[in-house]
Design a protein around this motif. Sequence first.
Motif: not given
Length: 122
Positions: A87-116
Amino acid sequence: MKSFRSAAGAILVSAVFTILMGGCAHNPDVREGHDYTFGTTDKSPPDYLGCVKGELQRNATTYEVGSGDSVQLFVDSTDPTTANGLVEVHGAGTHHQFTAYQRDAWYDHGRLLDAALMCSKA
């Protein structure tokens, strides 16, 4: 003729096996996969990543790299070719952009992506 078929069959099986094993051995950067999500959050990077970590399985090992306006949260390894998530987070001030990547998301139904996604709104 029978020995020719046996030899041809053996060569074919060997070629298919080599191709399949070569494909399995290739482990690209987790950011090159098709399992990802992105968005914005009003939370600070520490608060956002703390929320994401709280949603992961207890046995997941996480590493935070960076500080301030750009922080990366790696799951299971800091090497993008072996990490199970990032999970990458960047930006200043009150708005931050994030991008989340998960290898083999099918394995746990995309738990990391859902959390992000969930943590960006909560």
